[in-house]
Design an enzyme around this catalytic site. Structure first.
Site, PDB file in Angstrom:
ATOM      1  N   HIS A  79      -2.771   1.673   8.428  1.00 37.19           N
ATOM      2  CA  HIS A  79      -3.852   0.865   7.856  1.00 37.19           C
ATOM      3  C   HIS A  79      -3.994  -0.420   8.656  1.00 37.19           C
ATOM      4  CE1 HIS A  79      -6.300  -1.494   5.226  1.00 37.19           C
ATOM      5  NE2 HIS A  79      -5.317  -2.304   4.889  1.00 37.19           N
ATOM      6  N   GLU A 103       0.826  -1.211   0.000  1.00 40.93           N
ATOM      7  CA  GLU A 103       0.000   0.000   0.000  1.00 40.93           C
ATOM      8  C   GLU A 103       0.864   1.267   0.000  1.00 40.93           C
ATOM      9  OE1 GLU A 103      -3.039  -0.313  -0.600  1.00 40.93           O
ATOM     10  OE2 GLU A 103      -3.751  -2.203   0.252  1.00 40.93           O
ATOM     11  N   HIS A 108     -12.775  -4.240   4.089  1.00 38.97           N
ATOM     12  CA  HIS A 108     -11.322  -4.374   4.127  1.00 38.97           C
ATOM     13  C   HIS A 108     -10.709  -3.825   5.425  1.00 38.97           C
ATOM     14  CE1 HIS A 108      -7.280  -3.944   1.791  1.00 38.97           C
ATOM     15  NE2 HIS A 108      -7.090  -4.044   3.092  1.00 38.97           N
ATOM     16  N   HIS A 163      -6.830  -3.853   9.861  1.00 32.63           N
ATOM     17  CA  HIS A 163      -8.035  -4.622   9.558  1.00 32.63           C
ATOM     18  C   HIS A 163      -8.871  -4.741  10.832  1.00 32.63           C
ATOM     19  CE1 HIS A 163      -5.873  -6.705   5.888  1.00 32.63           C
ATOM     20  NE2 HIS A 163      -5.990  -5.389   5.770  1.00 32.63           N
ATOM     21  N   GLU A 222     -17.060  10.542  23.502  1.00 30.30           N
ATOM     22  CA  GLU A 222     -15.759  11.121  23.151  1.00 30.30           C
ATOM     23  C   GLU A 222     -15.563  11.265  21.635  1.00 30.30           C
ATOM     24  OE1 GLU A 222     -13.659   6.832  23.787  1.00 30.30           O
ATOM     25  OE2 GLU A 222     -12.304   8.524  23.746  1.00 30.30           O
TER      26      GLU A 222
END
Ligand code: 2HA
Ligand code: ZN
Length: 274
Positions: A139, A116, A210, A141, A169
């Site tokens: 990133h 990525e 994803h 999952h 919050e």
């Protein structure tokens, strides 16, 4: 200084391990990048190699020219970052055109930076141009946020509002909201462009079916952001598992009162009447 002793490397490793321990990085899932400060790269200069082969990034990031990044390796496991950082992560340098990179440290057993990398560098560029302090893109999952992408409409307004309602919050932690990207093939230019468009408005982009992309100024803020979003998603999953509707919730007026007292601006588009 040894690369492994540098505080920014230690902070990076800790964040990767924290993500692993949360269960957000099965196998080689997820990736992390950090835009290294000038003084930080100088502090480890003696250990950097200069003969790495220049390779295409796949996109052009002119504002990243000449910058150095610490990134996870493609196919590497977050689970192994603490135990074997030199195999799992690397420092890369971007060339003066913002088109190529070379490895200066790490990935001692071969390999390349995260699949990525285009998304990471494009997002870091968008953020840098808006606010020089932004340095981290993450990133993961995250389980509950992924689950929600099967049942909520894939709209920024819906995800933001539902996540805000699940924990008081949230509007304070991500007042700008979150964006959503429909399902796309990971790793390429297209998803990088779609995500970086959202990053112009938000610090969080959710990739349908994803995971999550987050940006922030440092490791604490960026990990804390992902953690807050995922915690809220978990509460929503639990709530929806009990019954499909809410008996009571945080109201539009409640959000306005919160915004006033906490000094945050909440965009009107998220404060719609249902
Ligand atoms: O395997 O998470 O999106 C790394 C990824 C790709
Ligand atoms: Zn992924």
């Amino acid at each position: 200084m040894k690369v492994l002793n540098a505080p920014f490397v230690q902070g990076f490793m800790r964040m990767a391990d924290d993500g692993w321990q949360q269960g957000w990085h099965e196998r080689n899932g997820g990736n992390l990048s950090y835009r290294i400060r000038t003084e930080e790269i100088e502090s480890v200069r003696e250990e950097l190699k200069k003969d790495g082969e220049w390779k295409e990034i796949g996109i052009t990031v002119p504002a990243m020219a000449g910058e150095y990044f610490l990134v996870t390796g493609s196919g590497k496991y977050f689970r192994n970052v603490m135990r074997d950082p030199e195999d799992s992560i690397c420092i890369i340098e971007v060339d003066q055109a913002g088109e190529k990179y070379r490895i200066c440290w790490g990935l001692v057993n071969g390999g390349r930076p995260t699949s990525e990398l285009p998304s990471h560098l494009m997002n870091l560029e968008v953020k840098k141009l808006q606010n020089e302090k932004y340095r981290v893109v993450y990133h993961c999952h995250a389980t509950n946020i992924i689950a929600l992408t099967f049942v909520l409409p894939l709209k920024d307004e819906v995800f933001t509002r539902e996540l805000w309602e699940m924990a008081t919050e949230c509007p304070v932690v991500f007042p700008d909201g979150v964006g959503v990207v429909e399902w796309m093939v990971p790793g390429g230019r297209e998803i990088a462009v779609a995500t970086s468009e959202l990053m112009k408005k938000y610090d969080v982009a959710i990739w349908a079916h994803h995971g999550m992309f987050c940006a922030g100024e440092d490791f604490d803020l960026t990990f804390g952001l992902a953690h807050t979003v995922e915690k809220s998603a978990e509460i929503l999953v639990k709530m929806l598992s009990m019954r499909p509707d809410k008996l009571q919730t945080i109201t539009v007026q409640n959000f306005k009162d919160l915004a006033r007292d906490f000094g945050v601006t909440l965009p009107e588009k998220f404060l719609y009447e249902k």
